[in-house]
Design an enzyme around this catalytic site. Structure first.
Site, PDB file in Angstrom:
ATOM      1  N   SER A  95      14.391  12.346  -8.199  1.00 29.55           N
ATOM      2  CA  SER A  95      14.977  11.382  -7.266  1.00 29.55           C
ATOM      3  C   SER A  95      13.958  10.658  -6.394  1.00 29.55           C
ATOM      4  O   SER A  95      13.926  10.812  -5.163  1.00 29.55           O
ATOM      5  CB  SER A  95      16.018  12.097  -6.425  1.00 29.55           C
ATOM      6  N   ARG A 126      16.829  22.450  -8.187  1.00 31.08           N
ATOM      7  CA  ARG A 126      17.973  23.169  -8.728  1.00 31.08           C
ATOM      8  C   ARG A 126      17.893  23.130 -10.231  1.00 31.08           C
ATOM      9  O   ARG A 126      17.598  22.080 -10.828  1.00 31.08           O
ATOM     10  CB  ARG A 126      19.274  22.518  -8.265  1.00 31.08           C
ATOM     11  N   ASP A 181      18.963  10.596  -8.955  1.00 35.12           N
ATOM     12  CA  ASP A 181      20.164  11.330  -8.529  1.00 35.12           C
ATOM     13  C   ASP A 181      21.397  10.434  -8.372  1.00 35.12           C
ATOM     14  O   ASP A 181      22.523  10.866  -8.600  1.00 35.12           O
ATOM     15  CB  ASP A 181      19.926  12.137  -7.234  1.00 35.12           C
TER      16      ASP A 181
HETATM   17  C1  BGC Z   1      14.480   7.973  -3.317  1.00 33.33           C
HETATM   18  C2  BGC Z   1      15.580   7.680  -4.316  1.00 33.33           C
HETATM   19  C3  BGC Z   1      16.671   8.701  -4.206  1.00 33.33           C
HETATM   20  C4  BGC Z   1      17.133   8.848  -2.771  1.00 33.33           C
HETATM   21  C5  BGC Z   1      18.191   9.919  -2.608  1.00 33.33           C
HETATM   22  C6  BGC Z   1      15.043   8.153  -1.920  1.00 33.33           C
HETATM   23  O1  BGC Z   1      14.052   8.538  -1.031  1.00 33.33           O
HETATM   24  O2  BGC Z   1      13.516   6.951  -3.312  1.00 33.33           O
HETATM   25  O3  BGC Z   1      15.066   7.661  -5.631  1.00 33.33           O
HETATM   26  O4  BGC Z   1      17.724   8.325  -5.043  1.00 33.33           O
HETATM   27  O5  BGC Z   1      16.043   9.160  -1.939  1.00 33.33           O
HETATM   28  O6  BGC Z   1      17.725  11.159  -2.994  1.00 33.33           O
END
Ligand code: BGC
Length: 465
Positions: free
Chosen positions: A156, A96, A210
């Site tokens: 993320s 996004r 995130d």
């Molecule tokens: C990631 C995190 C992320 C979470 C939610 C996980 O698989 O390792 O960094 O915050 O997913 O998106």
């Protein structure tokens, strides 16, 4: 801001979550192993506390499972931030791009681009070229090519941060496996890809997770926000920690004495710590994932795995002759045919109505399902959801203890939390049960939190400068 940060309300007209009324006794018996008792949750909480301590400690961190990465975000917004910022949000199957104008009543312009599977599992260069193309297309469409705006980059996945603009990928999670990214600074990779578009200038001012984005976006609206949570494709949490406890954080204190910790709690249990509550479906999901042995906690909770957990249970019960008169279907016996969104839909029927659960059984080729089967399917789905909601709740209680403030708000985003009709209520009930009067908490849905939060981190950074 027009985007919401609000308490969710659940619809009392729905079938109550987890009700055993009308469910076959054999199915109730089979599903007992999915029920988290408060004793289970207390053990889980103690293990989680220990894991956090290991992650935060300098000497213990190298072998810690829950990595507790300091994020370099020391300040939360106070709601007075202004200006235009770009945000790029990469986390699930979409990218996004957002333009956020913090002073504007209609502040967010978003474009969503779907990431093709071959890009998610191709090379890093292909991934970052794809991201750069999306960003450049957006910048041009918004007429922003001339004046570069600061950009917050939400990435993320587990990042070892060496600064606000330096994030080294530790490992991929979810469905990503791009080669050549682990061990590299993702901001630099983005900048290299952007250089191929010589005419466009982008000033990346921060890279963040995130969860951090969600916490920061919640804090913009609610000064009590101290915890960020995602329950979507993946799951993770972050919280505000004292700098003195974050032993890996070596930066000068900019005044708050605090730093946001990105827990990466998806990895909790990768050393076997959660085996006391994991069941055969969890082992199956893990063994057949792109990252076996990793993210075991995430695989019990998040949207990427929920549908498959339910499908595996239904497959087992059908083969044992406990459902559908022992008659399955190709779809029921094929991996990943049940989306997590269906798990939310199953529980969206109003009391007395079976139309959504029936539609999902039909879509799996189970047109011969009886009313009894429909009741059983709803119960199985609710057991998987309740387990996830209860684990997440217990995890949040540990974070509330760490923050140690009586009044506290938790910013939450992610498709499971947002769209499952009972998830929010299940969490509120369970947290209340676990904390009693100790904390006065509020769970806030922060829509687009990860993107808006990235813009806000860019804004807070600009203010500090
Ligand atoms: C990631 C995190 C992320 C979470 C939610 C996980 O698989 O390792 O960094 O915050 O997913 O998106």
């Amino acid at each position: 801001m027009a985007r919401s940060c609000k308490s969710k309300v659940c619809n009392p007209a729905l079938w109550p979550s987890g009700s055993t009324e009308g469910v076959s006794p054999e199915i109730i018996e089979e599903c007992k192993e999915l029920v988290m008792t408060n004793d289970h949750l207390q053990t889980y909480m103690q293990l989680f506390r220990e894991n956090i301590n290991r992650g935060l400690g300098k000497a213990t961190n190298p072998n810690a499972i829950v990595k507790c990465f300091p994020t370099y975000v020391q300040d939360l917004p106070d709601g007075t931030e202004k200006g235009k910022f770009l945000a790029l949000d990469l986390g699930g199957s979409n990218i996004r791009v957002l333009m956020v104008d913090l002073g504007d009543p209609d502040p967010v312009h978003t474009k969503v681009y779907t990431i093709p599977k071959d890009i998610m599992q191709g090379t890093g260069e292909q991934l970052f070229d794809f991201i750069a193309d999306c960003l450049v297309t957006f910048i041009k469409s918004q007429g922003l090519a001339e004046a570069p705006l600061p950009l917050g980059f939400t990435f993320s996945f587990p990042l070892v941060q060496k600064g606000l603009k330096v994030g080294i990928l530790e490992r991929w999670t979810k469905d990503f496996t791009c080669s050549g990214v682990i061990g590299n600074n993702v901001v630099e990779m983005l900048q290299t890809a952007l250089q191929k578009h010589g005419d466009i200038k982008v000033d990346v001012s921060a890279v963040l997770n995130d969860t951090t984005g969600t916490l920061v976006a919640a804090a913009f609206k609610n000064p009590l926000a101290r915890i960020g949570l995602i329950v979507g494709t993946g799951t993770n949490g972050c919280y505000v920690e004292k700098q003195e406890n974050a032993e890996l954080f070596n930066e000068p204190d900019l005044g708050s004495g605090k730093v946001i910790i990105n827990l990466e709690w998806g990895a909790f249990g990768d050393d076997g710590a959660l085996d006391f509550v994991r069941v055969s479906y969890d082992e199956d999901v893990d063994a057949n994932s792109v990252n076996p042995g990793k993210q075991k906690h995430e695989k019990m909770i998040s949207g990427m795995y929920m549908g498959e957990l339910v499908r595996l249970a239904l497959e087992k019960f059908t083969k044992a002759g406990l459902m559908f008169e022992g008659l399955g279907s190709d779809a029921l016996y094929t991996r990943h045919t049940l989306e997590s969104s269906a798990v939310s839909d199953i529980e969206r029927d109003r009391m007395g109505d079976y139309s959504k659960v029936k539609k999902i059984c039909d879509s799996l080729g189970l047109t011969h399902a009886t009313l009894q089967d429909h009741t059983n399917v709803r119960y199985v789905a609710s057991c998987i959801t309740r387990r996830a909601a209860h684990l997440v709740s217990a995890g949040l209680v540990v974070l509330m203890e760490r923050v140690g403030e009586k009044q506290i708000a938790v910013g939450i985003d992610g498709t499971v939390y947002k769209f499952h009709p009972h998830f929010h209520n299940l969490m509120v009930e369970k947290i209340k049960e676990l904390v009693g009067d100790t904390y006065d908490f509020e769970l806030l849905l922060v829509e687009d939190g990860s993107g808006i939060g990235a813009a806000l981190v860019a804004a807070v950074t600009a203010k500090k400068r």
